[in-house]
Design a protein around this motif. Structure first.
Motif, short mmCIF file in Angstrom:
data_model
loop_
_atom_site.label_atom_id
_atom_site.label_comp_id
_atom_site.label_asym_id
_atom_site.label_seq_id
_atom_site.Cartn_x
_atom_site.Cartn_y
_atom_site.Cartn_z
N THR A 1 131.92 -1.25 73.14
CA THR A 1 133.32 -1.58 72.88
C THR A 1 133.69 -1.11 71.48
OG1 THR A 1 132.74 -3.81 72.15
CG2 THR A 1 133.34 -3.52 74.46
N TYR A 2 134.93 -0.65 71.36
CA TYR A 2 135.45 -0.21 70.07
C TYR A 2 136.82 -0.86 69.86
CZ TYR A 2 137.84 2.47 66.54
OH TYR A 2 138.56 2.81 65.43
N VAL A 3 137.01 -1.40 68.65
CA VAL A 3 138.28 -2.04 68.29
C VAL A 3 138.75 -1.48 66.96
CG1 VAL A 3 139.37 -4.22 67.62
CG2 VAL A 3 137.80 -4.16 69.56
N PHE A 4 140.02 -1.07 66.92
CA PHE A 4 140.67 -0.74 65.66
C PHE A 4 141.45 -1.98 65.26
CE2 PHE A 4 144.18 1.23 63.19
CZ PHE A 4 143.40 1.73 62.16
N ALA A 5 140.90 -2.75 64.34
CA ALA A 5 141.43 -4.07 63.99
C ALA A 5 142.54 -3.95 62.96
CB ALA A 5 140.32 -4.96 63.47
N GLU A 6 143.74 -3.73 63.45
CA GLU A 6 144.90 -3.70 62.56
C GLU A 6 145.15 -5.12 62.04
OE1 GLU A 6 147.70 -0.27 64.30
OE2 GLU A 6 147.35 -1.95 65.65
N CYS A 7 146.00 -5.21 61.05
CA CYS A 7 146.30 -6.52 60.45
C CYS A 7 146.80 -7.48 61.52
CB CYS A 7 147.36 -6.36 59.37
SG CYS A 7 146.78 -5.36 58.00
#
Length: 167
Positions: free
Chosen positions: A59-65
């Motif tokens: 799994t990949y997450v781009f954790a924006e604010c």
């Protein structure tokens, strides 16, 4: 598939032959073309997996604010299990620290390298917004993964607890 009209000055045909096209011509938008490419890469990678062998993803997450990365990883893992896939123990998260770092995604690069190396078959992400921001970079990742028989998949939407598929 979304289409946009081809303007007369964008045509590859010589000017003298353009009269043949009495109806307007269309070409896919960039988003539609990249979506079709991602689906093609996905289908080719799945076809290369030996029947009966489980599909392994990370799994990949781009954790924006304001995004809870752990909750999104858990949702992605549940979605992968619903598809019958095995979730790799390692997961990847990019946290943008400043505006200048919105384009750099070193953890996404590492996730793709894991897929290309054969540790996993693919990368599962929430959607296109988690991918590299430029279309050119995203397309180059897709083409590189295609050469290594790996894929990028997105979270399937659910309606009322049942998985919704767009086919």
């Amino acid at each position: 598939m979304r289409l946009r009209p081809v303007l007369a000055d964008e045509s590859d045909e010589p000017w003298a032959l353009r009269w043949r096209h009495s109806e307007p011509r269309f070409r896919p938008t960039t988003d539609a073309r990249l979506t079709a490419l991602r689906r093609s890469v996905f289908e080719d990678a799945l076809a290369a997996i030996k029947p009966g062998r489980p599909i392994k993803v990370t799994t990949y997450v781009f954790a924006e604010c304001g995004r809870d990365a752990d909750a999104l990883h858990a949702r992605l893992a549940a979605n992968a299990r619903d598809r019958g896939w095995i979730v790799h123990r390692e997961r990847f998260t990019d946290h943008p620290l400043t505006l200048g770092q919105l384009c750099t995604r070193p953890q996404f690069n590492l996730a793709c390298r894991h897929a290309g190396s054969g540790f996993i078959d693919g990368v599962l992400a929430a959607g296109r917004d988690a991918m590299p921001s430029t279309d050119e970079a995203y397309e180059s990742y897709l083409r590189w993964l295609h050469r290594h028989y790996a894929f990028i998949a997105f979270l399937q939407p659910t309606i009322g607890g049942a998985t919704w598929t767009d086919r």
